[in-house]
Design a protein around this motif. Structure first.
Motif, PDB file in Angstrom:
ATOM      1  N   ARG A 152       0.829  -1.211   0.000  1.00  0.00           N
ATOM      2  CA  ARG A 152       0.000   0.000   0.000  1.00  0.00           C
ATOM      3  C   ARG A 152       0.864   1.261   0.000  1.00  0.00           C
ATOM      4  O   ARG A 152       0.592   2.216  -0.731  1.00  0.00           O
TER       5      ARG A 152
ATOM      6  N   GLU B  61      -2.557  -9.349  -1.460  1.00  0.00           N
ATOM      7  CA  GLU B  61      -3.232  -9.649  -0.185  1.00  0.00           C
ATOM      8  C   GLU B  61      -2.768  -8.723   0.927  1.00  0.00           C
ATOM      9  O   GLU B  61      -3.406  -8.642   1.973  1.00  0.00           O
ATOM     10  N   GLU B  62      -1.623  -8.033   0.708  1.00  0.00           N
ATOM     11  CA  GLU B  62      -1.013  -7.257   1.775  1.00  0.00           C
ATOM     12  C   GLU B  62      -1.895  -6.068   2.161  1.00  0.00           C
ATOM     13  O   GLU B  62      -2.605  -5.508   1.335  1.00  0.00           O
ATOM     14  N   ASN B  63      -1.808  -5.661   3.418  1.00  0.00           N
ATOM     15  CA  ASN B  63      -2.604  -4.537   3.948  1.00  0.00           C
ATOM     16  C   ASN B  63      -4.100  -4.751   3.712  1.00  0.00           C
ATOM     17  O   ASN B  63      -4.806  -3.845   3.255  1.00  0.00           O
ATOM     18  N   ASP B  64      -4.592  -5.944   3.974  1.00  0.00           N
ATOM     19  CA  ASP B  64      -6.013  -6.282   3.786  1.00  0.00           C
ATOM     20  C   ASP B  64      -6.485  -6.069   2.354  1.00  0.00           C
ATOM     21  O   ASP B  64      -7.654  -5.749   2.117  1.00  0.00           O
ATOM     22  N   GLY B  65      -5.588  -6.215   1.417  1.00  0.00           N
ATOM     23  CA  GLY B  65      -5.968  -6.094   0.000  1.00  0.00           C
ATOM     24  C   GLY B  65      -5.561  -4.746  -0.573  1.00  0.00           C
ATOM     25  O   GLY B  65      -5.982  -3.707  -0.078  1.00  0.00           O
ATOM     26  N   THR B  66      -4.714  -4.779  -1.605  1.00  0.00           N
ATOM     27  CA  THR B  66      -4.244  -3.541  -2.234  1.00  0.00           C
ATOM     28  C   THR B  66      -4.268  -3.728  -3.747  1.00  0.00           C
ATOM     29  O   THR B  66      -3.764  -4.734  -4.256  1.00  0.00           O
TER      30      THR B  66
END
Lengths: 213, 252
Positions: A55, A94-99
């Motif tokens: 993100r 998937e990182e940061n709840d989806g980016t």
């Protein structure tokens, strides 16, 4: 005239070692870390490094108004993505709840599960940090003089899963077999750090500097 | 499995000079950290760590120049530790070309500092260095070169630092440091089992078998040593071949 090589600087991570390593192999080329879209557009080759969270990277690219410059370069000239500079080329992480990412390649960026055991009987450590073997699964000019299964230096907690498996240029095993390099047309991108991978890494950068896709 | 165990030679640097001496016959200036780093790189070191032990603030800038010079010609990961107290110190080292910065006592005095710098610079470049000493049935964190007890449990501390975003733990046994009788492998294993991040074993290496034991018994992901390489008792290359012969996965 000496060729220009732009190392895209959007404030995410250590560009000094990338620039220095390219200077080391690039003869009289002009190597510049820059966020100037004009320089990036004028450069013969573009290197796109990056570290940190997905993100933050996407935000920094936006804040530097570089989305267009990165995409244009990736569609028009020899382009080398490194680490985060590979991951953000995909569609989604998937990182940061989806980016949402740049989307040049279809596919996802997924976290390592870290469930399997290492050879010391402990679960595999995340980040995947250190020297792992890189197996060529695509013939490519950037593999010139680099033996198959050579070791390169990695530091990452996420891995790319491209939709189109034919873009995978190399695989590496760390609990799971993952794409450690992808390539298509004028784009080559690595999960590992060639600028930190001693002689083999320098050879890959040298190959990039002479690459005419 | 694929991932090689790392061998990391460590240079203690005081005011820009390698201390404890380095004995290489073909090196012009054995006190020059740039020359020594170049040599370790040629021998196949997987990373190099610089520990700045400079006492006076005004001489501390010298480590920045050392890192700049090494980073412009040695293309393997470089870690710098010693005297890192503020986010600006981390930034200065990264800008100079360090890939990772090791934080020790600043983390003990202000644990939130680790959160701050991992948020800002990413976990991949923050190593938390822990100096631990056995106290009765557990290990405690010591500061000031092992002189000052803090009462903090080392294993719990390592877990907390991993939770705060540290990318790696550099674990030194103060009981073993300088003894040459081998790592404290019980300590290393206790920490390696407790944290999900890589652990570097340090303190006590006197012979090559100790490096093997650090991995096999201690469960370390990497082994760090200073004096056995400095005094050219063994080269990094010899150490790697020895470990590989003992069945450890090594980059040769």
């Amino acid at each position: 005239m000496a060729q220009k090589i732009a190392v895209i600087d959007y404030g995410m991570g250590n560009l000094r070692s990338v620039s220095k390593a390219i200077e080391h192999v690039a003869g009289d080329a002009e190597v510049r870390a820059t966020d100037d879209p004009g320089y990036i557009a004028a450069a013969e080759r573009v290197v796109f490094p990056g570290q940190g969270a997905a993100r933050d990277c996407m935000r920094a690219i936006g804040e530097h108004h570089l989305n267009r410059a990165v995409m244009d370069a990736a569609e028009s000239k020899p382009f080398l993505g490194i680490c985060m500079g590979l991951q953000v080329l995909l569609r989604h992480s998937e990182e940061n709840d989806g980016t949402d990412l740049l989307g040049l390649f279809g596919g996802e960026v997924k976290r390592f599960d870290g469930l399997t055991q290492g050879d010391n009987g402990l679960p595999l450590k995340i980040p995947h940090m250190g020297w792992s073997r890189v197996r060529h699964v695509q013939k490519h000019a950037l593999w010139a003089e680099i033996p198959d299964d050579s070791r390169f230096y990695f530091v990452h907690s996420y891995r790319v899963v491209p939709e189109d498996v034919s873009v995978i240029a190399a695989t590496t095993d760390y609990g799971v077999r993952f794409a450690s390099a992808i390539a298509r047309d004028n784009v080559f991108a690595t999960q590992f750090h060639p600028e930190k991978s001693a002689d083999m890494g320098l050879q890959l950068l040298r190959n990039f500097v002479h690459w005419n896709p | 499995m694929g991932l090689a165990k790392r061998i990391i030679p460590c240079l203690d640097v005081d005011a820009g000079r390698v201390v404890k001496g380095v004995q290489f016959v073909d090196i012009r200036d054995a006190g020059d950290p740039v020359e020594v780093a170049r040599r370790y790189n040629e021998e196949g070191a997987d990373e190099i760590t610089f520990l700045d032990i400079t006492a006076t603030a005004h001489e501390r800038d010298t480590i920045v120049h050392v890192v700049e010079q090494v980073a412009s010609e040695v293309f393997i990961p470089l870690t710098v530790g010693g005297g890192i107290r503020k986010a600006d110190d981390v930034l200065r080292m990264l800008d100079a070309g360090a890939d990772k910065v090791a934080i020790n006592s600043a983390a003990v005095f202000n644990p939130e500092f680790v959160k701050e710098v991992t948020d800002r610079f990413g976990s991949q470049c923050i190593v938390v260095a822990i100096d631990a000493k056995r106290v009765e049935d557990h290990w405690e964190i010591f500061t000031h070169g092992g002189r000052k007890p803090t009462g903090i449990d080392a294993v719990g501390w390592a877990k907390r630092m991993a939770d705060y975003g540290a990318g790696e733990i550099l674990l030194t046994s103060m009981d073993r440091d300088g003894t040459k009788i081998g790592f404290d492998n019980v300590l290393t294993r206790a920490v390696a089992e407790a944290v999900p991040i890589p652990v570097i074993a340090s303190g006590g290496v006197g012979e090559l078998q100790h490096l093997v034991d650090g991995v096999k018994e201690g469960g370390a992901d990497a082994v760090l040593a200073a004096s056995i390489f400095h005094f050219a008792e063994y080269s990094v290359g010899e150490a790697k071949r020895f470990m590989a012969d003992q069945g450890i996965e090594i980059r040769l």
